[in-house]
Design a protein around this motif. Structure first.
Motif, PDB file in Angstrom:
ATOM      1  N   LEU A   1      11.586  18.608   5.029  1.00 23.26           N
ATOM      2  CA  LEU A   1      10.833  19.701   5.624  1.00 23.26           C
ATOM      3  C   LEU A   1       9.614  19.198   6.397  1.00 23.26           C
ATOM      4  O   LEU A   1       8.824  18.411   5.872  1.00 23.26           O
ATOM      5  CB  LEU A   1      10.377  20.660   4.518  1.00 23.26           C
ATOM      6  N   ASP A   2       9.487  19.627   7.649  1.00 25.72           N
ATOM      7  CA  ASP A   2       8.347  19.320   8.532  1.00 25.72           C
ATOM      8  C   ASP A   2       8.310  17.876   9.011  1.00 25.72           C
ATOM      9  O   ASP A   2       7.372  17.501   9.720  1.00 25.72           O
ATOM     10  CB  ASP A   2       7.005  19.640   7.845  1.00 25.72           C
ATOM     11  N   VAL A   3       9.286  17.061   8.644  1.00 24.20           N
ATOM     12  CA  VAL A   3       9.316  15.663   9.086  1.00 24.20           C
ATOM     13  C   VAL A   3      10.349  15.540  10.201  1.00 24.20           C
ATOM     14  O   VAL A   3      11.537  15.790   9.971  1.00 24.20           O
ATOM     15  CB  VAL A   3       9.664  14.718   7.927  1.00 24.20           C
ATOM     16  N   PRO A   4       9.936  15.188  11.421  1.00 25.07           N
ATOM     17  CA  PRO A   4      10.846  15.202  12.576  1.00 25.07           C
ATOM     18  C   PRO A   4      12.068  14.299  12.430  1.00 25.07           C
ATOM     19  O   PRO A   4      13.184  14.707  12.759  1.00 25.07           O
ATOM     20  CB  PRO A   4       9.949  14.731  13.739  1.00 25.07           C
TER      21      PRO A   4
ATOM     22  N   THR B   1       0.849  -1.187   0.000  1.00 31.09           N
ATOM     23  CA  THR B   1       0.000   0.000   0.000  1.00 31.09           C
ATOM     24  C   THR B   1       0.886   1.238   0.000  1.00 31.09           C
ATOM     25  O   THR B   1       1.915   1.270   0.672  1.00 31.09           O
ATOM     26  CB  THR B   1      -0.921   0.029   1.237  1.00 31.09           C
ATOM     27  N   VAL B   2       0.478   2.260  -0.762  1.00 29.25           N
ATOM     28  CA  VAL B   2       1.236   3.509  -0.821  1.00 29.25           C
ATOM     29  C   VAL B   2       0.523   4.568   0.008  1.00 29.25           C
ATOM     30  O   VAL B   2      -0.696   4.734  -0.093  1.00 29.25           O
ATOM     31  CB  VAL B   2       1.403   3.993  -2.284  1.00 29.25           C
ATOM     32  N   PHE B   3       1.298   5.293   0.823  1.00 26.23           N
ATOM     33  CA  PHE B   3       0.747   6.334   1.668  1.00 26.23           C
ATOM     34  C   PHE B   3       1.353   7.686   1.306  1.00 26.23           C
ATOM     35  O   PHE B   3       2.555   7.786   1.021  1.00 26.23           O
ATOM     36  CB  PHE B   3       1.017   6.040   3.144  1.00 26.23           C
ATOM     37  N   LEU B   4       0.529   8.704   1.329  1.00 28.45           N
ATOM     38  CA  LEU B   4       0.955  10.086   1.145  1.00 28.45           C
ATOM     39  C   LEU B   4       1.097  10.723   2.517  1.00 28.45           C
ATOM     40  O   LEU B   4       0.165  10.682   3.330  1.00 28.45           O
ATOM     41  CB  LEU B   4      -0.098  10.845   0.322  1.00 28.45           C
ATOM     42  N   ILE B   5       2.272  11.306   2.786  1.00 25.09           N
ATOM     43  CA  ILE B   5       2.498  11.993   4.054  1.00 25.09           C
ATOM     44  C   ILE B   5       2.650  13.480   3.764  1.00 25.09           C
ATOM     45  O   ILE B   5       3.469  13.888   2.923  1.00 25.09           O
ATOM     46  CB  ILE B   5       3.748  11.456   4.783  1.00 25.09           C
ATOM     47  N   THR B   6       1.850  14.297   4.452  1.00 25.06           N
ATOM     48  CA  THR B   6       1.832  15.733   4.197  1.00 25.06           C
ATOM     49  C   THR B   6       2.643  16.493   5.260  1.00 25.06           C
ATOM     50  O   THR B   6       3.099  15.903   6.243  1.00 25.06           O
ATOM     51  CB  THR B   6       0.383  16.254   4.199  1.00 25.06           C
ATOM     52  N   GLY B   7       2.797  17.799   5.044  1.00 19.80           N
ATOM     53  CA  GLY B   7       3.595  18.607   5.940  1.00 19.80           C
ATOM     54  C   GLY B   7       3.064  18.683   7.357  1.00 19.80           C
ATOM     55  O   GLY B   7       3.826  18.901   8.302  1.00 19.80           O
ATOM     56  N   ASP B   8       1.751  18.497   7.528  1.00 22.25           N
ATOM     57  CA  ASP B   8       1.171  18.531   8.873  1.00 22.25           C
ATOM     58  C   ASP B   8       1.124  17.149   9.520  1.00 22.25           C
ATOM     59  O   ASP B   8       0.471  16.950  10.552  1.00 22.25           O
ATOM     60  CB  ASP B   8      -0.226  19.149   8.850  1.00 22.25           C
TER      61      ASP B   8
ATOM     62  N   ALA C   1      10.390   4.531  -0.793  1.00 24.28           N
ATOM     63  CA  ALA C   1      10.053   5.928  -0.517  1.00 24.28           C
ATOM     64  C   ALA C   1      10.532   6.875  -1.613  1.00 24.28           C
ATOM     65  O   ALA C   1      11.652   6.741  -2.111  1.00 24.28           O
ATOM     66  CB  ALA C   1      10.645   6.361   0.822  1.00 24.28           C
ATOM     67  N   ILE C   2       9.658   7.816  -1.980  1.00 28.69           N
ATOM     68  CA  ILE C   2      10.041   8.924  -2.856  1.00 28.69           C
ATOM     69  C   ILE C   2       9.699  10.227  -2.141  1.00 28.69           C
ATOM     70  O   ILE C   2       8.691  10.314  -1.442  1.00 28.69           O
ATOM     71  CB  ILE C   2       9.356   8.856  -4.242  1.00 28.69           C
ATOM     72  N   VAL C   3      10.557  11.220  -2.303  1.00 25.23           N
ATOM     73  CA  VAL C   3      10.427  12.489  -1.589  1.00 25.23           C
ATOM     74  C   VAL C   3      10.266  13.618  -2.600  1.00 25.23           C
ATOM     75  O   VAL C   3      10.879  13.602  -3.668  1.00 25.23           O
ATOM     76  CB  VAL C   3      11.673  12.738  -0.715  1.00 25.23           C
ATOM     77  N   PHE C   4       9.445  14.597  -2.261  1.00 27.97           N
ATOM     78  CA  PHE C   4       9.311  15.766  -3.123  1.00 27.97           C
ATOM     79  C   PHE C   4      10.576  16.617  -3.010  1.00 27.97           C
ATOM     80  O   PHE C   4      11.017  16.954  -1.910  1.00 27.97           O
ATOM     81  CB  PHE C   4       8.063  16.561  -2.734  1.00 27.97           C
ATOM     82  N   ARG C   5      11.138  16.936  -4.157  1.00 32.31           N
ATOM     83  CA  ARG C   5      12.438  17.612  -4.196  1.00 32.31           C
ATOM     84  C   ARG C   5      12.448  18.916  -3.412  1.00 32.31           C
ATOM     85  O   ARG C   5      13.450  19.250  -2.768  1.00 32.31           O
ATOM     86  CB  ARG C   5      12.846  17.882  -5.652  1.00 32.31           C
ATOM     87  N   HIS C   6      11.347  19.669  -3.474  1.00 33.33           N
ATOM     88  CA  HIS C   6      11.340  20.973  -2.816  1.00 33.33           C
ATOM     89  C   HIS C   6      11.352  20.867  -1.294  1.00 33.33           C
ATOM     90  O   HIS C   6      11.529  21.871  -0.596  1.00 33.33           O
ATOM     91  CB  HIS C   6      10.118  21.793  -3.266  1.00 33.33           C
ATOM     92  N   THR C   7      11.176  19.656  -0.758  1.00 34.55           N
ATOM     93  CA  THR C   7      11.170  19.485   0.692  1.00 34.55           C
ATOM     94  C   THR C   7      12.502  18.969   1.227  1.00 34.55           C
ATOM     95  O   THR C   7      12.697  18.903   2.442  1.00 34.55           O
ATOM     96  CB  THR C   7      10.068  18.494   1.108  1.00 34.55           C
ATOM     97  N   LEU C   8      13.423  18.586   0.330  1.00 37.23           N
ATOM     98  CA  LEU C   8      14.712  18.053   0.769  1.00 37.23           C
ATOM     99  C   LEU C   8      15.550  19.151   1.422  1.00 37.23           C
ATOM    100  O   LEU C   8      15.739  20.228   0.860  1.00 37.23           O
ATOM    101  CB  LEU C   8      15.477  17.474  -0.420  1.00 37.23           C
ATOM    102  N   ASP C   9      16.082  18.844   2.608  1.00 34.77           N
ATOM    103  CA  ASP C   9      16.902  19.814   3.318  1.00 34.77           C
ATOM    104  C   ASP C   9      18.380  19.431   3.268  1.00 34.77           C
ATOM    105  O   ASP C   9      19.211  20.162   2.741  1.00 34.77           O
ATOM    106  CB  ASP C   9      16.418  19.906   4.774  1.00 34.77           C
ATOM    107  N   CYS C  10      18.708  18.266   3.807  1.00 33.43           N
ATOM    108  CA  CYS C  10      20.108  17.849   3.836  1.00 33.43           C
ATOM    109  C   CYS C  10      20.197  16.356   4.129  1.00 33.43           C
ATOM    110  O   CYS C  10      19.190  15.706   4.423  1.00 33.43           O
ATOM    111  CB  CYS C  10      20.883  18.636   4.896  1.00 33.43           C
ATOM    112  N   LEU C  11      21.418  15.827   4.051  1.00 36.27           N
ATOM    113  CA  LEU C  11      21.695  14.447   4.434  1.00 36.27           C
ATOM    114  C   LEU C  11      22.287  14.429   5.837  1.00 36.27           C
ATOM    115  O   LEU C  11      23.083  15.303   6.196  1.00 36.27           O
ATOM    116  CB  LEU C  11      22.668  13.792   3.457  1.00 36.27           C
TER     117      LEU C  11
END
Length: 243
Positions: free
Chosen positions: A219-222, A155-162, A190-200
């Motif tokens: 971004l926004d992911v603890p 199953t694929v899940f979408l995780i949002t900023g909130d 897992a695939i990540v939206f490019r605009h949310t990538l911060d660092c490694l």
């Protein structure tokens, strides 16, 4: 990243194409030496491209394409491979995306992949939002609010900023194809939206750098998301360009 299967009765030709596709960063999902097993596979799986020998012994090119149209779960692009140049016209009559003469040259293969890739990029440009269900209500989520997509137990899940989590239809590979340059794969699940990538971020304390375990800060992911070694170099290039 494009995905593909090979349908080729010549073992050496199939192996050469496999090596070339690996060098082109194409995800090779399967290799078939006969048409019917490939058709059976396509009825329940999805691929961007089918590389098919136009002269398969048990089925001709026209019938092969027609059977794909009738039975495939999702219609792939067809790229025929052939040892005879006179088959080129026939390939285009079958609405093939391209044809490649054997022995296949890297430059020619890359040109064909670029042509197919452009089609998927155009689809990605048209994508504006996800349609999901929440408490029996259908809601629309702009893609800019998404952070990453995660595959768990088929199953694929979408995780949002909130921090919300929504179940999505289709496979992770399908979403990767649809979203195109909007996303980058960081792990097999897992695939990540490019605009949310911060660092490694280094996740271990091993002295051996070659065996280091890395995570991606999003971004926004603890917590950092695991990054596979296979994708590490690609992520580093992307983050370097963003600096």
């Amino acid at each position: 990243m494009l995905s593909a299967i090979i349908v080729e009765d010549e073992v050496l030709a199939a192996e050469r194409l496999r090596v070339l596709l690996e060098e082109c960063n194409v995800v090779l999902l399967n290799v078939f030496h006969h048409a019917q097993p490939a058709l059976d596979w396509l009825s329940i799986h999805e691929a961007d491209i089918v590389f098919a020998d136009i002269g398969l012994p048990e089925i001709n090119g026209l019938e092969f394409v027609e059977r794909i149209k009738r039975g495939a779960k999702r219609q792939p692009e067809i790229i025929f491979t052939t040892a005879y140049e006179e088959h080129a016209l026939r390939a285009f009559e079958l609405a093939a995306a391209d044809y490649l003469l054997k022995p296949i040259r890297m430059t020619r293969l890359q040109a064909a992949l670029d042509r197919v890739g452009e089609k998927y990029r155009e689809k990605a440009d048209d994508f504006t939002h996800f349609t999901v269900f929440s408490r029996d209500l259908m809601i629309e989520i702009p893609w800019q609010q998404a952070r990453y997509l995660l595959a768990e137990h088929k199953t694929v899940f979408l995780i949002t900023g909130d921090g919300q989590r929504y179940e999505l239809p289709k496979t992770l590979v399908s979403w990767e194809e649809l979203l195109g340059d909007k996303v980058i794969r960081i792990h097999r699940n897992a695939i990540v939206f490019r605009h949310t990538l911060d660092c490694l971020i280094r996740l271990d304390e091993e002295e051996d750098e070659s065996n280091a375990i890395w995570g991606a800060k999003v971004l926004d992911v603890p917590k950092p998301l695991p990054v596979s070694r296979r994708q590490l170099a690609t992520l580093r290039k992307i983050l370097k360009k963003q600096i």
